[in-house]
Each structure stands twice: as structure tokens, then as C-alpha cells.
Design an enzyme around this catalytic site. Structure first.
Site, PDB file in Angstrom:
ATOM      1  N   GLU A 155      -5.776  16.798 -12.172  1.00 62.96           N
ATOM      2  CA  GLU A 155      -6.305  17.121 -13.500  1.00 62.96           C
ATOM      3  C   GLU A 155      -7.818  17.325 -13.545  1.00 62.96           C
ATOM      4  OE1 GLU A 155      -4.006  15.262 -16.617  1.00 62.96           O
ATOM      5  OE2 GLU A 155      -5.705  15.391 -17.980  1.00 62.96           O
ATOM      6  N   HIS A 175      -1.532  11.921 -29.683  1.00 61.81           N
ATOM      7  CA  HIS A 175      -1.747  10.544 -29.227  1.00 61.81           C
ATOM      8  C   HIS A 175      -2.346   9.684 -30.330  1.00 61.81           C
ATOM      9  CE1 HIS A 175      -1.719  11.382 -24.615  1.00 61.81           C
ATOM     10  NE2 HIS A 175      -0.552  10.935 -25.039  1.00 61.81           N
ATOM     11  N   ASN A 220      -1.960  19.038 -21.948  1.00 61.79           N
ATOM     12  CA  ASN A 220      -2.239  18.120 -23.057  1.00 61.79           C
ATOM     13  C   ASN A 220      -2.237  18.827 -24.408  1.00 61.79           C
ATOM     14  OD1 ASN A 220      -2.545  15.959 -21.302  1.00 61.79           O
ATOM     15  ND2 ASN A 220      -4.694  16.468 -20.929  1.00 61.79           N
ATOM     16  N   HIS A 223       7.099   9.776 -28.757  1.00 57.74           N
ATOM     17  CA  HIS A 223       5.998  10.550 -28.186  1.00 57.74           C
ATOM     18  C   HIS A 223       6.134  12.039 -28.540  1.00 57.74           C
ATOM     19  CE1 HIS A 223       2.960  11.798 -25.310  1.00 57.74           C
ATOM     20  NE2 HIS A 223       3.829  12.644 -24.766  1.00 57.74           N
ATOM     21  N   GLU A 254       8.037  18.753 -25.382  1.00 56.81           N
ATOM     22  CA  GLU A 254       7.344  19.102 -24.131  1.00 56.81           C
ATOM     23  C   GLU A 254       7.892  20.427 -23.571  1.00 56.81           C
ATOM     24  OE1 GLU A 254       4.796  17.295 -23.320  1.00 56.81           O
ATOM     25  OE2 GLU A 254       5.183  15.238 -24.027  1.00 56.81           O
ATOM     26  N   ARG A 299       0.817  -1.237   0.000  1.00 54.08           N
ATOM     27  CA  ARG A 299       0.000   0.000   0.000  1.00 54.08           C
ATOM     28  C   ARG A 299       0.837   1.268   0.000  1.00 54.08           C
ATOM     29  NH1 ARG A 299      -2.811  -3.078   3.775  1.00 54.08           N
ATOM     30  NH2 ARG A 299      -4.678  -4.000   2.868  1.00 54.08           N
ATOM     31  N   HIS A 310      -1.592  16.975 -27.593  1.00 49.69           N
ATOM     32  CA  HIS A 310      -1.674  15.545 -27.283  1.00 49.69           C
ATOM     33  C   HIS A 310      -2.906  14.850 -27.863  1.00 49.69           C
ATOM     34  CE1 HIS A 310       1.678  16.459 -24.691  1.00 49.69           C
ATOM     35  NE2 HIS A 310       1.775  15.212 -24.291  1.00 49.69           N
ATOM     36  N   LYS A 353       5.888  22.985 -14.975  1.00 47.16           N
ATOM     37  CA  LYS A 353       5.088  21.788 -14.667  1.00 47.16           C
ATOM     38  C   LYS A 353       4.645  21.832 -13.199  1.00 47.16           C
ATOM     39  CE  LYS A 353       3.840  17.261 -15.188  1.00 47.16           C
ATOM     40  NZ  LYS A 353       4.055  16.009 -15.870  1.00 47.16           N
ATOM     41  N   LYS A 373       2.106  11.366 -11.559  1.00 53.58           N
ATOM     42  CA  LYS A 373       1.319  10.404 -12.341  1.00 53.58           C
ATOM     43  C   LYS A 373       2.182   9.163 -12.531  1.00 53.58           C
ATOM     44  CE  LYS A 373      -1.824  12.980 -15.358  1.00 53.58           C
ATOM     45  NZ  LYS A 373      -2.115  13.304 -16.767  1.00 53.58           N
ATOM     46  N   ARG A 404      -4.612  21.568 -15.302  1.00 58.55           N
ATOM     47  CA  ARG A 404      -3.572  20.595 -15.664  1.00 58.55           C
ATOM     48  C   ARG A 404      -3.797  20.063 -17.079  1.00 58.55           C
ATOM     49  NH1 ARG A 404      -0.728  15.999 -11.790  1.00 58.55           N
ATOM     50  NH2 ARG A 404       0.628  15.116 -13.390  1.00 58.55           N
TER      51      ARG A 404
HETATM   52  N1  LIG Z   1       3.988  10.234 -15.702  1.00 62.67           N
HETATM   53  C1  LIG Z   1       3.861  11.232 -16.535  1.00 62.67           C
HETATM   54  O1  LIG Z   1       3.394  12.322 -16.171  1.00 62.67           O
HETATM   55  C2  LIG Z   1       4.308  11.052 -17.945  1.00 62.67           C
HETATM   56  C3  LIG Z   1       4.401  12.169 -18.801  1.00 62.67           C
HETATM   57  C4  LIG Z   1       4.903  11.984 -20.085  1.00 62.67           C
HETATM   58  C5  LIG Z   1       5.286  10.708 -20.492  1.00 62.67           C
HETATM   59  N2  LIG Z   1       5.170   9.638 -19.641  1.00 62.67           N
HETATM   60  C6  LIG Z   1       5.596   8.285 -20.056  1.00 62.67           C
HETATM   61  O2  LIG Z   1       6.995   8.306 -20.274  1.00 62.67           O
HETATM   62  C7  LIG Z   1       7.323   7.279 -21.207  1.00 62.67           C
HETATM   63  C8  LIG Z   1       8.283   7.841 -22.217  1.00 62.67           C
HETATM   64  O3  LIG Z   1       9.443   8.261 -21.554  1.00 62.67           O
HETATM   65  P1  LIG Z   1      10.841   8.381 -22.309  1.00 62.67           P
HETATM   66  O4  LIG Z   1      10.666   9.159 -23.540  1.00 62.67           O
HETATM   67  O5  LIG Z   1      11.806   8.820 -21.285  1.00 62.67           O
HETATM   68  O6  LIG Z   1      11.099   6.880 -22.802  1.00 62.67           O
HETATM   69  P2  LIG Z   1      11.976   5.656 -22.252  1.00 62.67           P
HETATM   70  O7  LIG Z   1      11.942   5.563 -20.784  1.00 62.67           O
HETATM   71  O8  LIG Z   1      11.541   4.461 -23.022  1.00 62.67           O
HETATM   72  O9  LIG Z   1      13.448   6.055 -22.692  1.00 62.67           O
HETATM   73  C9  LIG Z   1      13.765   6.125 -24.061  1.00 62.67           C
HETATM   74  C10 LIG Z   1      14.997   5.291 -24.381  1.00 62.67           C
HETATM   75  O10 LIG Z   1      16.158   5.980 -23.933  1.00 62.67           O
HETATM   76  C11 LIG Z   1      16.973   5.105 -23.153  1.00 62.67           C
HETATM   77  N3  LIG Z   1      17.698   5.943 -22.196  1.00 62.67           N
HETATM   78  C12 LIG Z   1      17.242   6.492 -21.046  1.00 62.67           C
HETATM   79  N4  LIG Z   1      18.159   7.317 -20.530  1.00 62.67           N
HETATM   80  C13 LIG Z   1      19.229   7.277 -21.333  1.00 62.67           C
HETATM   81  C14 LIG Z   1      20.489   7.942 -21.337  1.00 62.67           C
HETATM   82  N5  LIG Z   1      20.807   8.843 -20.407  1.00 62.67           N
HETATM   83  N6  LIG Z   1      21.359   7.674 -22.343  1.00 62.67           N
HETATM   84  C15 LIG Z   1      21.029   6.798 -23.329  1.00 62.67           C
HETATM   85  N7  LIG Z   1      19.842   6.165 -23.402  1.00 62.67           N
HETATM   86  C16 LIG Z   1      18.959   6.414 -22.405  1.00 62.67           C
HETATM   87  C17 LIG Z   1      15.997   4.137 -22.548  1.00 62.67           C
HETATM   88  O11 LIG Z   1      16.650   2.941 -22.181  1.00 62.67           O
HETATM   89  C18 LIG Z   1      15.038   3.922 -23.722  1.00 62.67           C
HETATM   90  O12 LIG Z   1      15.559   2.988 -24.604  1.00 62.67           O
HETATM   91  C19 LIG Z   1       6.027   6.802 -21.803  1.00 62.67           C
HETATM   92  O13 LIG Z   1       5.720   5.534 -21.264  1.00 62.67           O
HETATM   93  C20 LIG Z   1       5.006   7.844 -21.360  1.00 62.67           C
HETATM   94  O14 LIG Z   1       3.714   7.291 -21.192  1.00 62.67           O
HETATM   95  C21 LIG Z   1       4.707   9.805 -18.386  1.00 62.67           C
HETATM   96 ZN   LIG Z   2       3.525  14.303 -23.475  1.00 67.75          ZN
END
Ligand SMILES: NC(=O)c1ccc[n+]([C@@H]2O[C@H](COP(=O)([O-])OP(=O)(O)OC[C@H]3O[C@@H](n4cnc5c(N)ncnc54)[C@H](O)[C@@H]3O)[C@@H](O)[C@H]2O)c1
Ligand SMILES: [Zn+2]
Length: 366
Positions: free
Chosen positions: A242, A257, A250, A269, A190, A126, A253, A232, A148, A246
Site C-alpha cells: 500500500e 470507517h 479504500n 462493515h 466490496e 517467526r 472507507h 484484488k 494483510k 492499493r
Molecule cells: N485482511 C484484510 O485485507 C481485510 C479486508 C477487509 C476486512 N477485513 C476484516 O474482516 C473482518 C470482517 O470479516 P467478516 O465480514 O467476514 O466478519 P466475521 O468473520 O465476523 O463473520 C461474520 C459472521 O458470519 C459468521 N459466518 C462466517 N461464515 C459463515 C457461514 N458460511 N455461514 C453462516 N455464518 C457464517 C461468523 O461466525 C460471524 O458471526 C473485520 O475484522 C475486518 O477488519 C480484513
Molecule cells: Zn472494506
């Protein structure tokens, strides 16, 4: 040395964001965040980040935590691992190692690692403490802040999740040096978004510092990440779950999306959000709430940071229909984010399918 921000939750200070250019402050920052003396720490990371940074982080932690059991959990890099099956394996590891509510998880990686670790932390016993150590630009400026967390379920993205706050966000800007250029551009979508929706001064700064940002100059990155996290933080403080403002985050998006889904997540993304921002700015221009001049400066800045790719082979009607399945729908109405000039955004529920069709047609032509 470095920059700090405090994020409030329900008007109380909740966690700090620390921006540094190495990992040397990490364990001290963890010690300062509360009184707890963690007996066990599990660093969660992925198969790409592990060989780059895990050893160094463990080394730094073991100096200040000599009596703590420090372990790690590594999963295959990529969105396809962001699911309940990986969470289940992590639960198994934590149970095996007898983690309890006084122990700590550290998310070392991009948004995938952050979302999955945060969700595990929210649900294991929990709720146990977790720290975000984001290593992609996208995770440093966006996903690690705001609480999130979640994973994908079957074909549905982020379908299972929780709002759960980290105890600390520790950003090391130096790790961006190993990040592929397309991932930097994806994160820039972003960053530019904050400028367009609420921070005109930052937008102008981004417009005049393209070369410095692209060269990953440390001081420039520090400011860029600070300003993004500040934007942010201000939005999530005002509307943590949200219910209103918030949702302006988007921007880009809704159509973004839809394109992301139709590309089967082959496009990044940020690239899809870039295209979505062009579409949203286009609709705003056609409504005469943004001038042509403003629209073209937006196109220019997105171009200079290589944010959006050329889009081909996409069926306009498929895009429109995919927007209807987006979570940003409320009942049958799409909550679309439009702008009234650069730096001012609002939620609009009157965008028609024809306006979206015209906008998608435009992005197919660029
Ligand atoms: N929680 C939120 O508010 C929120 C907001 C936006 C996106 N997201 C989520 O985030 C995810 C996307 O995140 P992302 O773009 O970071 O993708 P990711 O975590 O898949 O990273 C992208 C790639 O870069 C590699 N990588 C990471 N750090 C590195 C570094 N320093 N050097 C070399 N390679 C590196 C990772 O291994 C991966 O292959 C999605 O799942 C999305 O839904 C969440
Ligand atoms: Zn985004």
C-alpha cells in the site's frame, strides 16, 4: 470444474486462489502447494462456523492426511474476539501441541478468523504456513487475498498486524448458503467497489445480474468471486504494501470507517462502506468529475443489492472528526478516493471538511 488464480508477490508466483463448490479438493490443493508433509494441522475457526463446517473439513483432510495430527481451535464468533488475548490462547494451544515451523494452520471462517489466524501464523516461531478457507462473502472477495493480517488493540481496529502471505486460498462457494442475507449484502459492497474503482465491464455485469446473484446461483457466484479476486489480486500485485495504487481499494472507507466506529460496530462493515461510497461518489459528482447520470446509476446498483442502511442519529461533526483519526490519513492530509466516471479512481488530498459535511448530509437524507 472451478476456477483458479495465481497471486504473485514481488513478481514471483506466491499462492493460488481456488474457487470450488465443495471441500473435496481442499486436501489435494494443500498437498500441491509445496513439498511439505505436515505432521500437525490446526484448524482455527469460530463458534458459528464450527458446528456448520468443521467436522466435514476434518473428515476430508483425514482421508489424504492419515498420519497427520489434525486438531482445532475455536473462539467466540465476532469482532470482539479479534484481539491479542485470543492470539495468546492460540499460541498456548500450539505450544502445548508442539507445533513447529513445519506444521500448518488453516483459517476456516470469515475475515475475523482469517486476520487472526494469519497474524498468529506470521508471528508464531517467526512464521509458519497458513491456508485461508474463507466462509463469508466479504472474506472470499476481499480479506483472504492480499496478505494483510492483524488484530484490534484496545479501541483501535487492526492496530497490530503484519503483511504475511497465505500458502493457499481455498474458496467453497457453497458455504454462502448458510450466511445471513445482511452478510451477503455487506460483502456485495466490496464487490461493487471493484466495479466502480477499476472494472466498468464487471460493474455492468453486476448491474444486469442482480436476481441471479441474489439467488446465490453457483455459477454466477463463481464468476462474481473470481472477478472480485482477480481485481484484488491485480491491485495487490502492483502495490503489495500500500505505497500507492492499493489505497484506491479504500474507496468508500474514509467516511465508511468513521460511521462504523460511531455505530460502535453495530452496522456491518459493508453497510458502512456502502454509505461511504455514496458519499465519495457524491463529492465526485459535486466536483463535476462524475455526471449526475453516473451518480444515480451507482445509487441504483447499491440499492438493488441492499448495500446501505438508512442512517439516522449520527452527528455530522462527529463523522468529520472521526475521519481525521482514520489510518488513511497521511500527516494531516486525508487521502480520499474519488472517481472520474465509473471504473476510474484516484487518490485526492484536497477534499475539504465542507465537502465531507455536504456528503454526509446527503447520506442522512436518503
Ligand atoms: N485482511 C484484510 O485485507 C481485510 C479486508 C477487509 C476486512 N477485513 C476484516 O474482516 C473482518 C470482517 O470479516 P467478516 O465480514 O467476514 O466478519 P466475521 O468473520 O465476523 O463473520 C461474520 C459472521 O458470519 C459468521 N459466518 C462466517 N461464515 C459463515 C457461514 N458460511 N455461514 C453462516 N455464518 C457464517 C461468523 O461466525 C460471524 O458471526 C473485520 O475484522 C475486518 O477488519 C480484513
Ligand atoms: Zn472494506
Amino acid at each position: 470444474m472451478g476456477k483458479d488464480l495465481i497471486v504473485n508477490y514481488k513478481n514471483e508466483p506466491c499462492y493460488e486462489i481456488k474457487i470450488r463448490n465443495d471441500f473435496s479438493d481442499l486436501s489435494k490443493s494443500i498437498q500441491m502447494m509445496n513439498e511439505k508433509n505436515y505432521l500437525r494441522i490446526c484448524i482455527v475457526t469460530d463458534s458459528v462456523v464450527e458446528p456448520l463446517y468443521l467436522k466435514n473439513v476434518i473428515l476430508k483432510l483425514s482421508v489424504d492426511y492419515p498420519d497427520t495430527y489434525i486438531t482445532s481451535f475455536v473462539f467466540d464468533a465476532g469482532e470482539s474476539s479479534k484481539n491479542l488475548s485470543t492470539v495468546q490462547k492460540l499460541y498456548q494451544k500450539l505450544i502445548q501441541d508442539q507445533f513447529d515451523r513445519n506444521d500448518l494452520l488453516i483459517a476456516l471462517g470469515g475475515g475475523v478468523v482469517g486476520d487472526l489466524t494469519g497474524f498468529t501464523a506470521a508471528t508464531y516461531l517467526r512464521g509458519i504456513d497458513f491456508v485461508q478457507v474463507p466462509t463469508t462473502l466479504l472474506s472470499q472477495v476481499d480479506s483472504s487475498v492480499g496478505g494483510k493480517t492483524g488484530v484490534d488493540f484496545e479501541q483501535y481496529k487492526n492496530m497490530v498486524g503484519a503483511f504475511y502471505m497465505p500458502c493457499l486460498v481455498y474458496i467453497n462457494t457453497d458455504v454462502l448458503k448458510t450466511l445471513p442475507a445482511e452478510q451477503i449484502s455487506s460483502g456485495m459492497a466490496e464487490v461493487i467497489k471493484y466495479g466502480i474503482i477499476r472494472d466498468f465491464e464487471f460493474y455492468e455485469w453486476l448491474d444486469s445480474n442482480v436476481d441471479k446473484v441474489k439467488s446465490l446461483d453457483q455459477e454466477t457466484l463463481e464468476y462474481l468471486i473470481y472477478q472480485s479476486c482477480k481485481n484484488k489480486k491485480e491491485v495487490v500485485e502492483e502495490d503489495p504494501t500500500e505505497q500507492g495504487i492499493r489505497a484506491t481499494l479504500n474507496f468508500g472507507h474514509t467516511i465508511g470507517h468513521a460511521i462504523e466506529k460511531l455505530s460502535h460496530f453495530k452496522l456491518y462493515h459493508g453497510q458502512c462502506v456502502g454509505l461511504g461510497m455514496v458519499a465519495a461518489a457524491y463529492i465526485s459528482m459535486k466536483r463535476d468529475i462524475v455526471t449526475e447520470g453516473e451518480f444515480f446509476t451507482i445509487m441504483n446498483i447499491l440499492d438493488s443489492y441492499n448495500v446501505y442502511p438508512e442512517l439516522k442519529d449520527i452527528n455530522i461533526e462527529d463523522v468529520i472528526s472521526a475521519t481525521k483519526h482514520d489510518k488513511k490519513m497521511n500527516g494531516q492530509q486525508i487521502h480520499f478516493v474519488l472517481i472520474r466516471g465509473i471504473g476510474i479512481s484516484y487518490i485526492d488530498t484536497t477534499v475539504t471538511d465542507q465537502e465531507m459535511r455536504d456528503a454526509v448530509e446527503y447520506i442522512l437524507s436518503i
